[in-house]
Each structure stands twice: as structure tokens, then as C-alpha cells.
Design a protein around this motif. Structure first.
Motif, PDB file in Angstrom:
ATOM      1  N   VAL A 156      -3.386  16.396  54.633  1.00 15.05           N
ATOM      2  CA  VAL A 156      -3.951  15.782  55.480  1.00 15.05           C
ATOM      3  C   VAL A 156      -4.619  16.769  56.598  1.00 15.05           C
ATOM      4  O   VAL A 156      -4.117  17.264  57.467  1.00 15.05           O
ATOM      5  CB  VAL A 156      -3.027  14.578  56.395  1.00 15.05           C
ATOM      6  N   GLU A 157      -5.829  16.860  56.133  1.00 10.22           N
ATOM      7  CA  GLU A 157      -6.621  17.818  56.850  1.00 10.22           C
ATOM      8  C   GLU A 157      -7.934  17.235  57.724  1.00 10.22           C
ATOM      9  O   GLU A 157      -8.569  18.100  58.772  1.00 10.22           O
ATOM     10  CB  GLU A 157      -7.056  18.873  56.085  1.00 10.22           C
ATOM     11  N   THR A 158      -8.183  15.853  57.530  1.00  8.97           N
ATOM     12  CA  THR A 158      -9.461  15.659  58.230  1.00  8.97           C
ATOM     13  C   THR A 158      -8.998  14.025  58.339  1.00  8.97           C
ATOM     14  O   THR A 158      -8.279  13.462  57.965  1.00  8.97           O
ATOM     15  CB  THR A 158     -10.583  15.658  57.309  1.00  8.97           C
ATOM     16  N   PRO A 159      -9.834  13.292  59.347  1.00  9.09           N
ATOM     17  CA  PRO A 159      -9.553  11.945  59.618  1.00  9.09           C
ATOM     18  C   PRO A 159      -9.625  10.915  58.426  1.00  9.09           C
ATOM     19  O   PRO A 159      -8.911  10.365  58.341  1.00  9.09           O
ATOM     20  CB  PRO A 159     -10.860  11.453  60.512  1.00  9.09           C
ATOM     21  N   ALA A 160     -10.545  11.271  57.381  1.00  7.62           N
ATOM     22  CA  ALA A 160     -10.644  10.794  56.221  1.00  7.62           C
ATOM     23  C   ALA A 160      -9.237  10.878  55.691  1.00  7.62           C
ATOM     24  O   ALA A 160      -8.725   9.703  54.818  1.00  7.62           O
ATOM     25  CB  ALA A 160     -11.718  11.007  55.343  1.00  7.62           C
ATOM     26  N   ASP A 161      -8.687  12.180  55.542  1.00 10.26           N
ATOM     27  CA  ASP A 161      -7.322  12.203  54.811  1.00 10.26           C
ATOM     28  C   ASP A 161      -6.397  11.325  55.789  1.00 10.26           C
ATOM     29  O   ASP A 161      -5.663  10.677  54.940  1.00 10.26           O
ATOM     30  CB  ASP A 161      -6.966  13.813  54.816  1.00 10.26           C
ATOM     31  N   ALA A 162      -6.474  11.377  56.811  1.00  9.82           N
ATOM     32  CA  ALA A 162      -5.689  10.738  57.636  1.00  9.82           C
ATOM     33  C   ALA A 162      -5.383   8.952  57.595  1.00  9.82           C
ATOM     34  O   ALA A 162      -4.470   8.492  57.232  1.00  9.82           O
ATOM     35  CB  ALA A 162      -5.807  10.753  59.033  1.00  9.82           C
ATOM     36  N   ALA A 163      -6.691   8.469  57.278  1.00  8.30           N
ATOM     37  CA  ALA A 163      -6.852   7.147  56.675  1.00  8.30           C
ATOM     38  C   ALA A 163      -6.312   6.838  55.342  1.00  8.30           C
ATOM     39  O   ALA A 163      -5.528   6.200  55.261  1.00  8.30           O
ATOM     40  CB  ALA A 163      -8.476   6.733  56.812  1.00  8.30           C
ATOM     41  N   ALA A 164      -6.538   7.851  54.368  1.00  6.46           N
ATOM     42  CA  ALA A 164      -5.878   7.725  53.280  1.00  6.46           C
ATOM     43  C   ALA A 164      -4.331   7.697  53.126  1.00  6.46           C
ATOM     44  O   ALA A 164      -3.562   7.154  52.378  1.00  6.46           O
ATOM     45  CB  ALA A 164      -6.498   9.081  52.224  1.00  6.46           C
ATOM     46  N   ALA A 165      -3.791   8.489  53.771  1.00  9.04           N
ATOM     47  CA  ALA A 165      -2.299   8.482  54.114  1.00  9.04           C
ATOM     48  C   ALA A 165      -1.865   7.516  54.762  1.00  9.04           C
ATOM     49  O   ALA A 165      -0.738   6.931  54.261  1.00  9.04           O
ATOM     50  CB  ALA A 165      -2.218  10.015  54.768  1.00  9.04           C
ATOM     51  N   GLY A 166      -2.550   6.954  55.933  1.00  8.00           N
ATOM     52  CA  GLY A 166      -2.006   5.582  56.189  1.00  8.00           C
ATOM     53  C   GLY A 166      -2.089   4.620  55.427  1.00  8.00           C
ATOM     54  O   GLY A 166      -1.306   3.771  55.413  1.00  8.00           O
ATOM     55  N   ARG A 167      -3.182   4.478  54.460  1.00 16.42           N
ATOM     56  CA  ARG A 167      -3.317   3.341  53.198  1.00 16.42           C
ATOM     57  C   ARG A 167      -1.966   3.330  52.439  1.00 16.42           C
ATOM     58  O   ARG A 167      -1.404   2.671  52.076  1.00 16.42           O
ATOM     59  CB  ARG A 167      -4.487   3.503  52.784  1.00 16.42           C
ATOM     60  N   GLU A 168      -1.614   4.790  52.221  1.00 18.33           N
ATOM     61  CA  GLU A 168      -0.530   4.905  51.348  1.00 18.33           C
ATOM     62  C   GLU A 168       0.852   4.625  51.831  1.00 18.33           C
ATOM     63  O   GLU A 168       1.635   3.953  51.425  1.00 18.33           O
ATOM     64  CB  GLU A 168      -0.570   6.463  50.988  1.00 18.33           C
ATOM     65  N   LEU A 169       0.838   4.932  53.127  1.00 15.00           N
ATOM     66  CA  LEU A 169       2.154   4.439  53.837  1.00 15.00           C
ATOM     67  C   LEU A 169       2.230   2.754  53.828  1.00 15.00           C
ATOM     68  O   LEU A 169       3.363   2.423  53.633  1.00 15.00           O
ATOM     69  CB  LEU A 169       2.175   5.278  55.329  1.00 15.00           C
ATOM     70  N   VAL A 170       1.156   2.437  54.130  1.00 11.99           N
ATOM     71  CA  VAL A 170       1.061   0.898  54.218  1.00 11.99           C
ATOM     72  C   VAL A 170       1.434   0.388  52.908  1.00 11.99           C
ATOM     73  O   VAL A 170       2.253  -0.723  52.576  1.00 11.99           O
ATOM     74  CB  VAL A 170      -0.280   0.161  54.705  1.00 11.99           C
ATOM     75  N   ALA A 171       0.934   0.760  51.935  1.00 14.28           N
ATOM     76  CA  ALA A 171       1.209   0.618  50.536  1.00 14.28           C
ATOM     77  C   ALA A 171       2.754   0.590  50.179  1.00 14.28           C
ATOM     78  O   ALA A 171       3.236   0.051  49.270  1.00 14.28           O
ATOM     79  CB  ALA A 171       0.319   1.458  49.447  1.00 14.28           C
ATOM     80  N   ARG A 172       3.449   1.535  50.832  1.00  7.43           N
ATOM     81  CA  ARG A 172       4.834   1.825  50.505  1.00  7.43           C
ATOM     82  C   ARG A 172       5.622   0.791  51.363  1.00  7.43           C
ATOM     83  O   ARG A 172       6.885   1.033  51.367  1.00  7.43           O
ATOM     84  CB  ARG A 172       5.181   3.328  50.918  1.00  7.43           C
ATOM     85  N   GLY A 173       4.972  -0.086  52.003  1.00 13.33           N
ATOM     86  CA  GLY A 173       5.579  -0.967  52.752  1.00 13.33           C
ATOM     87  C   GLY A 173       5.569  -1.018  54.408  1.00 13.33           C
ATOM     88  O   GLY A 173       6.134  -1.916  54.908  1.00 13.33           O
ATOM     89  N   ALA A 174       5.205  -0.115  54.958  1.00 13.92           N
ATOM     90  CA  ALA A 174       4.919   0.014  56.402  1.00 13.92           C
ATOM     91  C   ALA A 174       3.974  -1.003  56.704  1.00 13.92           C
ATOM     92  O   ALA A 174       3.239  -1.357  56.261  1.00 13.92           O
ATOM     93  CB  ALA A 174       4.708   1.227  56.854  1.00 13.92           C
ATOM     94  N   GLY A 175       4.248  -1.744  57.790  1.00 13.59           N
ATOM     95  CA  GLY A 175       3.381  -2.844  58.348  1.00 13.59           C
ATOM     96  C   GLY A 175       1.971  -2.110  58.938  1.00 13.59           C
ATOM     97  O   GLY A 175       0.890  -2.765  58.740  1.00 13.59           O
ATOM     98  N   ALA A 176       2.208  -1.020  59.359  1.00 15.52           N
ATOM     99  CA  ALA A 176       1.107  -0.450  60.057  1.00 15.52           C
ATOM    100  C   ALA A 176       1.380   1.377  59.927  1.00 15.52           C
ATOM    101  O   ALA A 176       2.627   1.530  60.079  1.00 15.52           O
ATOM    102  CB  ALA A 176       0.475  -0.736  61.145  1.00 15.52           C
ATOM    103  N   ALA A 177       0.434   2.025  60.106  1.00 11.96           N
ATOM    104  CA  ALA A 177       0.829   3.538  60.271  1.00 11.96           C
ATOM    105  C   ALA A 177      -0.233   4.220  61.334  1.00 11.96           C
ATOM    106  O   ALA A 177      -1.613   3.901  60.920  1.00 11.96           O
ATOM    107  CB  ALA A 177       0.600   4.280  58.680  1.00 11.96           C
TER     108      ALA A 177
END
Length: 294
Positions: A156-177
């Protein structure tokens, strides 16, 4: 001068985290941030640490069954409006927290504390692996870029990476990241924090957020960028603790998730600018500098 009692009944929040003997992070920072937001803070201590502004010298984890006993004592007596987790130290404690919070009706903010601002590791590898169950219970998970990279097993090195990581965490069950951008270098002057809100978060997001998700067909997460000026300092000890506690406090007060996150993120600049110049290390953020929206 009256001698009559004049009690107040503030909302209650709970922190499940480690103790920082230096006072700048952990339970100590959590309770200060909650108080600054007009919320009564309760605490479950998961570990004691021998640390100061220069680093962590020793960590002693509390037995997992005692963590459960502390939690039960709080829940049986207080009407807890929100919970946040911080340093959980061991796999048994992470698993215990996930099991306890699976029965908790209040919003849960998971701050996956894995590395101190000093670079010291605060979580065992087995405990990192155990986080899956806790992420599934989270209303919001708040990793920094380094922690997000560990959780999703991708850089996670850029804001775009951060958005992708957030989407992945939501896909894993978090309500939000909320993937915090303090470790990312957008332009050297701006901190970009990225909030990804999943469709399953509905009621906690508020009407505007729910409408946004509905307009997108109810399938794509909502991505929100918060941009704030970077404060030129390395005195950021306790920043993650203070931020997640401020969000939890706002949720305990009944604020919608997006509003709670946006307000707390916006206040962090003040907490960092007015940080504590104490000790021989870089110093710590000032959780009492939040205006708390009070």
C-alpha cells in the motif's frame, strides 16, 4: 455554594487495548480522546508495555480469560455505545476479542495495532493471522498503510492502493475501512485518508451514504477521500489510538459513520500540531486537543 449532587450521564465507550507506561498511546490516549468528546471511557487492558517516547522495551500480555473477565464486568454494568480495539498482542486475545464482540450490539472500531510509531512490532505473527475473525465483526477497521499491507498481503504505497486495500477489507466482512495516509507521500504536503464504506454498513452510514450506495446499485462500496495539510513533525506517537477512539466516541454519541470519521480525521491536525513535547523522544499527539464537536 450548593452541596447537592449534579451528576451527568454521558454516553459510554469501551477501549480494549494495551497500556502505555509512557502515557502517549494505548489505553491512556484512548481515555483522553473519549473524555475530550464528552464520552465516559471504560477499559479492558490486554497487555502492559514498558515504553516511553523513545520506544518499546517490553510487552507483557494479559491472560485471555482475564481479558474476557474485564469485558464482562464492563458490559454487565454499563450501557456501552461503542467499542474500539487497539493492541491485542497475542492470537488468543485476538480470538477472545472477536468472540466477545460477536455478541456486542454496539458499533466496533478495530484499530489493528501491529507496529508502533517507533517501528517496534507490537503484535505476534500468529495474532496477525487471527485478525480475520475480528475484521468480520468490525463496523470500521482503521489500519495505517503498513498495517493494511499486512492485512491484505499487498503493498500500500499510494492513495489508489489504499482504496484497493479498503475494498478488500470490506470484501472480507468489515462494514467499512479507513486506510490512514500518514505513511503515504501524496505530494509531501497533504495527508490523504481513504474511507471505503461497504453496502452492508447501511444503517450506521446514515441516509446520504445509503442513498449513494443505492444509486450505485447497492453493490459497489463508497470511497471517500479526506485531504488535510500534513503537519511537519515526527511527534505522532498515539495518533492511531487517538483517532480510532475519537471515532468510537462519536459513534457512541449516535453520529453516522461517515460523519464520525470525517470529523475525527479533520480534528487530527489539531491533536498533532498541539502535541505533547515531553520525554527525550519525538513526543506524542495531544488527544485533549480534539474539540470533540461539543
Amino acid at each position: 455554594m450548593t452541596r447537592e449532587r449534579e451528576p451527568v450521564s454521558p454516553p459510554v465507550a469501551l477501549t480494549i487495548a494495551g497500556s502505555d507506561s509512557g502515557g502517549g498511546a494505548g489505553v491512556q490516549a484512548d481515555l483522553k480522546a473519549m473524555t475530550a468528546h464528552g464520552v465516559f471511557g471504560t477499559a479492558v487492558v490486554t497487555a502492559t508495555t514498558a515504553q516511553n517516547t523513545r520506544g518499546v522495551e517490553d510487552v507483557h500480555a494479559v491472560p485471555a480469560d482475564h481479558v474476557a473477565s474485564q469485558y464482562d464486568a464492563v458490559i454487565e454494568d454499563f450501557d456501552v455505545g461503542a467499542v474500539k480495539t487497539g493492541m491485542l498482542a497475542t492470537a488468543p486475545i485476538v480470538e477472545t476479542a472477536a468472540g466477545l464482540l460477536a455478541r456486542c450490539p454496539a458499533p466496533v472500531v478495530v484499530d489493528p495495532v501491529m507496529v508502533a510509531a517507533s517501528g517496534d512490532r507490537l503484535l505476534s505473527p500468529a495474532a496477525e493471522d487471527a485478525y480475520e475473525g475480528l475484521i468480520e465483526r468490525a463496523t470500521l477497521v482503521t489500519p495505517n498503510a503498513d498495517e493494511a499491507a499486512v492485512l491484505v498481503d499487498d503493498p500500500v504505497e499510494t492513495p489508489a492502493d489504499a482504496a484497493a486495500a479498503g475494498r478488500e477489507l470490506v470484501a472480507r466482512g468489515a462494514g467499512a475501512a479507513l486506510v490512514k495516509g500518514g505513511h503515504l507521500d501524496e505530494d509531501g504536503e497533504t495527508v490523504v485518508d481513504t474511507l471505503v464504506i461497504g453496502d452492508a454498513g447501511g444503517d450506521e452510514r446514515g441516509d446520504a451514504d445509503a442513498a449513494e450506495a443505492d444509486a450505485a446499485g447497492g453493490t459497489e462500496p463508497t470511497v471517500v477521500r479526506f485531504e488535510n495539510p500534513r503537519v511537519a513533525t515526527d511527534a505522532t506517537h498515539g495518533s492511531g489510538c487517538a483517532l480510532s477512539s475519537a471515532i468510537a466516541a462519536r459513534l457512541a454519541r449516535g453520529e453516522p459513520l461517515r460523519e464520525a470519521v470525517g470529523s475525527a480525521v479533520g480534528e487530527m491536525g489539531s491533536a498533532i500540531r498541539r502535541g505533547y513535547d515531553v520525554g527525550e523522544g519525538p513526543g506524542a499527539v495531544n488527544p485533549t486537543a480534539f474539540d470533540g464537536g461539543m
